[in-house]
Design a protein around this motif. Sequence first.
Motif, PDB file in Angstrom:
ATOM      1  N   LYS B 184       0.842  -1.190   0.000  1.00  0.00           N
ATOM      2  CA  LYS B 184       0.000   0.000   0.000  1.00  0.00           C
ATOM      3  C   LYS B 184       0.885   1.251   0.000  1.00  0.00           C
ATOM      4  O   LYS B 184       1.858   1.321   0.754  1.00  0.00           O
ATOM      5  CB  LYS B 184      -0.844  -0.017   1.276  1.00  0.00           C
ATOM      6  CG  LYS B 184      -2.088   0.836   1.264  1.00  0.00           C
ATOM      7  CD  LYS B 184      -2.940   0.436   2.479  1.00  0.00           C
ATOM      8  CE  LYS B 184      -4.052   1.399   2.748  1.00  0.00           C
ATOM      9  NZ  LYS B 184      -4.763   1.045   3.993  1.00  0.00           N
ATOM     10  N   GLY B 185       0.513   2.216  -0.837  1.00  0.00           N
ATOM     11  CA  GLY B 185       1.246   3.481  -0.863  1.00  0.00           C
ATOM     12  C   GLY B 185       0.291   4.636  -1.051  1.00  0.00           C
ATOM     13  O   GLY B 185      -0.610   4.574  -1.893  1.00  0.00           O
ATOM     14  N   PHE B 186       0.484   5.691  -0.272  1.00  0.00           N
ATOM     15  CA  PHE B 186      -0.397   6.864  -0.386  1.00  0.00           C
ATOM     16  C   PHE B 186       0.210   8.048   0.382  1.00  0.00           C
ATOM     17  O   PHE B 186       1.040   7.852   1.261  1.00  0.00           O
ATOM     18  CB  PHE B 186      -1.800   6.545   0.153  1.00  0.00           C
ATOM     19  CG  PHE B 186      -1.826   6.121   1.591  1.00  0.00           C
ATOM     20  CD1 PHE B 186      -1.932   7.046   2.614  1.00  0.00           C
ATOM     21  CD2 PHE B 186      -1.718   4.776   1.942  1.00  0.00           C
ATOM     22  CE1 PHE B 186      -1.942   6.652   3.950  1.00  0.00           C
ATOM     23  CE2 PHE B 186      -1.724   4.369   3.270  1.00  0.00           C
ATOM     24  CZ  PHE B 186      -1.843   5.313   4.279  1.00  0.00           C
ATOM     25  N   PRO B 187      -0.234   9.274   0.009  1.00  0.00           N
ATOM     26  CA  PRO B 187       0.205  10.444   0.776  1.00  0.00           C
ATOM     27  C   PRO B 187      -0.526  10.430   2.115  1.00  0.00           C
ATOM     28  O   PRO B 187      -1.750  10.540   2.162  1.00  0.00           O
ATOM     29  CB  PRO B 187      -0.207  11.636  -0.086  1.00  0.00           C
ATOM     30  CG  PRO B 187      -1.293  11.129  -0.965  1.00  0.00           C
ATOM     31  CD  PRO B 187      -1.072   9.663  -1.139  1.00  0.00           C
ATOM     32  N   SER B 188       0.236  10.276   3.168  1.00  0.00           N
ATOM     33  CA  SER B 188      -0.334  10.048   4.489  1.00  0.00           C
ATOM     34  C   SER B 188      -0.711  11.359   5.162  1.00  0.00           C
ATOM     35  O   SER B 188      -1.718  11.452   5.863  1.00  0.00           O
ATOM     36  CB  SER B 188       0.713   9.293   5.305  1.00  0.00           C
ATOM     37  OG  SER B 188       0.378   9.232   6.645  1.00  0.00           O
ATOM     38  N   GLU B 189       0.077  12.368   4.943  1.00  0.00           N
ATOM     39  CA  GLU B 189      -0.250  13.694   5.476  1.00  0.00           C
ATOM     40  C   GLU B 189       0.495  14.764   4.701  1.00  0.00           C
ATOM     41  O   GLU B 189       1.564  14.497   4.141  1.00  0.00           O
ATOM     42  CB  GLU B 189       0.096  13.799   6.982  1.00  0.00           C
ATOM     43  CG  GLU B 189      -0.499  15.007   7.695  1.00  0.00           C
ATOM     44  CD  GLU B 189      -2.010  15.175   7.480  1.00  0.00           C
ATOM     45  OE1 GLU B 189      -2.387  15.865   6.515  1.00  0.00           O
ATOM     46  OE2 GLU B 189      -2.809  14.615   8.274  1.00  0.00           O
TER      47      GLU B 189
END
Lengths: 566, 566
Positions: B184-189
């Motif tokens: 999983k990869g995403f802009p977390s903050e």
Amino acid sequence: MQVALKSIEFNRSVEARGVKLSDLVALPTFTGWFGPEEEGRRILKVQCFTSQDTPNYFMRPIEGLYATVDMDKLEVIKIVDKGMVPIPKAAGTEYRYNVQNKPVHMDRINPISIEQPEGPSFLVEDGHLVKWANWVFHVKADHRAGMIISQATVRDSETEKPNSRILMFTNVERTGEPRSVMYKGFPSELFVPYMDPGELWYYKSYLDAGEIGLGPAAMPLVPLNDCPRNAYYIDGVFASPDGKAIVQPNMICLFERYAGDVSWRHSEILIPSADIRESRPKVTLVARMATSVGNYDYTFDWEFQTDGLIRVTVAASGMLMVKGTPYENVDDLGDKHDESGPLISENVIGVVHDHFITFHLDMDIDGPMNNSFVKVHLEKQRVPTGKSPRKSYLKVKKYVAKTEKDAQIKLSLYDPYEFHIVNPNRKSRLGNPAGYRIIPGGNAVSLLDHDDPPQIRGAFSNNQIWVTRYNRSEQFAGGVLVYQSHGDDTLQVWSDRDRSIENNDIVLWYTLGFHHIPCQEDYPVMPTVAASFELKPANFFESNPVIGVAPIFEKDLPVCRPFASS
Amino acid sequence: MQVALKSIEFNRSVEARGVKLSDLVALPTFTGWFGPEEEGRRILKVQCFTSQDTPNYFMRPIEGLYATVDMDKLEVIKIVDKGMVPIPKAAGTEYRYNVQNKPVHMDRINPISIEQPEGPSFLVEDGHLVKWANWVFHVKADHRAGMIISQATVRDSETEKPNSRILMFTNVERTGEPRSVMYKGFPSELFVPYMDPGELWYYKSYLDAGEIGLGPAAMPLVPLNDCPRNAYYIDGVFASPDGKAIVQPNMICLFERYAGDVSWRHSEILIPSADIRESRPKVTLVARMATSVGNYDYTFDWEFQTDGLIRVTVAASGMLMVKGTPYENVDDLGDKHDESGPLISENVIGVVHDHFITFHLDMDIDGPMNNSFVKVHLEKQRVPTGKSPRKSYLKVKKYVAKTEKDAQIKLSLYDPYEFHIVNPNRKSRLGNPAGYRIIPGGNAVSLLDHDDPPQIRGAFSNNQIWVTRYNRSEQFAGGVLVYQSHGDDTLQVWSDRDRSIENNDIVLWYTLGFHHIPCQEDYPVMPTVAASFELKPANFFESNPVIGVAPIFEKDLPVCRPFASS
């Protein structure tokens, strides 16, 4: 190579390794200057490979053997034979498409057709003068630098040509003022030091532009593979050793790029009823040159944006310079940490090395004179207790570099600056001086000691940014004559003169750097690695210069179909 | 906004400035946590603009006035009116194409037509599962993160599917083994602190993902402008405040990109007779999402390459958050160096600020467990005198991080490392562990003091790279609840637990950063600024995985013509 083969001893050493002389590829490499051995004579070191069963001889080094050749006497003056090292296998080294037999398990990628039904938007006049959108610049292939961009001007829609003001009552076309950005920009030197101090490798620290020349090392670009369908090609004219002109076809390509990115955008979510969703596709113009300096292939792109930004990209591909080793598996290595790089195939060490590409950027912001270098510092401030709920913030402070030593810049993440070239005599409506920023990218810095002979010759990599007073003889960061240079004509030496650079004709120098620790994927050809820096307007225009450009709507982009399809 | 307008005192302050209430845009902004004022209640600060004569109210701040609103009581609890500051003019703020009247002096750019006559090469199954070339991954729009990429696997041509080995005598298709890269990869903050400690600005230090959500802040992508013609669009499904599902169209686009670059190349100049000029055009797959968090527009691209590399790009455009000022010219400012940023239009200060985008990268190299974080250090060595003509070189040393504190990384140009996530249980033919590197790019680091309230909430920007033990509740780097967070649920806190991360299920965190000193060109909309980082195979494949792909020849790229042309 002919010289080395004259040596019976050398031939015997080659043949003792089971290599037929007809398969031998002897690579004459520049040695640099390390002291007495080089004094008073011109020498090369000859490193050997076998091309048996592969065109990719770079992956089949004959390790442990080299010859030193005197280029004036045309004879071998020293042979070092440190004993047999297994020659890495040929299997797996082939890279030509026609003779590939290794399956690639991936779904087919359907063709992507790029077409400009109305043709390209740029004009090339007199073979070299490029006019596109709001840019005009000159481009040419160059023996040493590969490609030179010069006299780059960008049109400013907010001001008019000075002439048109004088003639304001005549029927003159008001096209906006062409404003000078850069007199000349090119890769001034490439420095590639390898990280093996052993007897057979210590000297490998190449200065590719000055030793070989990026022009002669280039082969013609391959249409559709090296540049897209909509590219235009420009030949190069070089001088042969006997002084005759040689025309090399397709040295440079020019093409317009639309990579699917936006030039700017805004969607208005706070007033959703307005349904404002504005975005502008980014189309750029790329000038490209590719050169194969022996094993490595470098591609140089100068990309011009309509908003005034210039992006310079260096992409590296080609073959690693590898070292033979007895080992076939890392487990065999055990505690032997002294190897000069990782094992990337059986008997193949990918030797660790750096690449530094130093650009000469003779910026002329609104004219050749009256430019200054400004360090725009973000300084951390502590808020006095009780003054604010905040405890810290960053504040901008500007420092105009007075002399060259003020402009010897070591970048740091923890002490951030912007770096501007401004013309303090050309002010905006608001009073800000017209300027361009250099935005570093892909930085690695040379960590070799300053007393190390390669670093003395490659001293231009001691800082990442420099600014010098313009001097016609200071074009090449490692000096005009770099072969066996003692480092007495480098950018470091010029800059240490500490000339005044304020409000003057100045040259910006910037070094892109890569550390390269090879890995298995770099074998037998390495996937492209790219890094860029940017020259970006900073208070050069009164406001965003592309605010008025049109979006792309359906009508602007003709749907097209292949000739042959149903 | 409705709450602020209930206050007669507030309305009077607005109207005293000559602003009609019908033109007022009141922007409720999150305040963060600074201490007593926020304790025990939910407050917002309301900042005001006028939309008179422009949709770009962001460039027309009503400076010197704000209201603090209690969101539980729905009432104004404090009004600060520091007196009149001129409201910047509307002229020059318009950006919509249809109402532009400013001429743009540049030659027309002819259309560039991108067409895939055989259609796109990817498949989207069940609305979310993307299959392209050698990649399979899942993509979805997300309320908080905007877009999430998950379960990314890449096919390895050198090995076969485990099943196909078992069934080797049956007629199974041998397509190469799909190998896990990332769970999983995403802009977390996103953390955006502004650099003005004054009473009206100190609190501006937004956590956009947690406070607003990148999903709700997105408007549908505009075909051809936001994504190219060959793009495929995916809708997003979000939950409304009342719990109902909302389908938002065109939240994500997928498209294949050919930007004219090469995947790899080599021209052989040392054996020119062979005329070897091999190059492979680089075609990639881009998954894109764009969000407009109030003034700023962020575009997130995940770009997949056939050689296994994933490039993540964040591009920022939209409007600056500006501050009104009495000054119209920098000469009026004189020695007043305390301003919070440069003058970018009459009465407009572009306040200096930072952007930090912290990515959650749950790497699963060849499976969820058994991953380790390896710091590959390039260590400067001094050569003992007399041992070599060289005096220094760099040597690779590897350090496996044992615990989370070993993986709190501050990048430095002067102490270079590569950072690998490896699976020590999956070794290559040569014995190297399978791995991926994270290649940082576009780094700026937060320089705010660690005791500053914004930095306490944004503590995940204290390091550029972190690795934590997988924990299902640790998805969002600033904590699940970031509004008025006290910083007790951040990545810094989790990492300080110092759990074991060797040979485990681990998560990599990386922060892209920008310092932003505004300039005139950022007015009234800023040209896109982009930065990228890469996840790149490092000894994951046995060799270059795209050595066998086909070059593009004339026959592969159908010439196409517009429908309407002659």
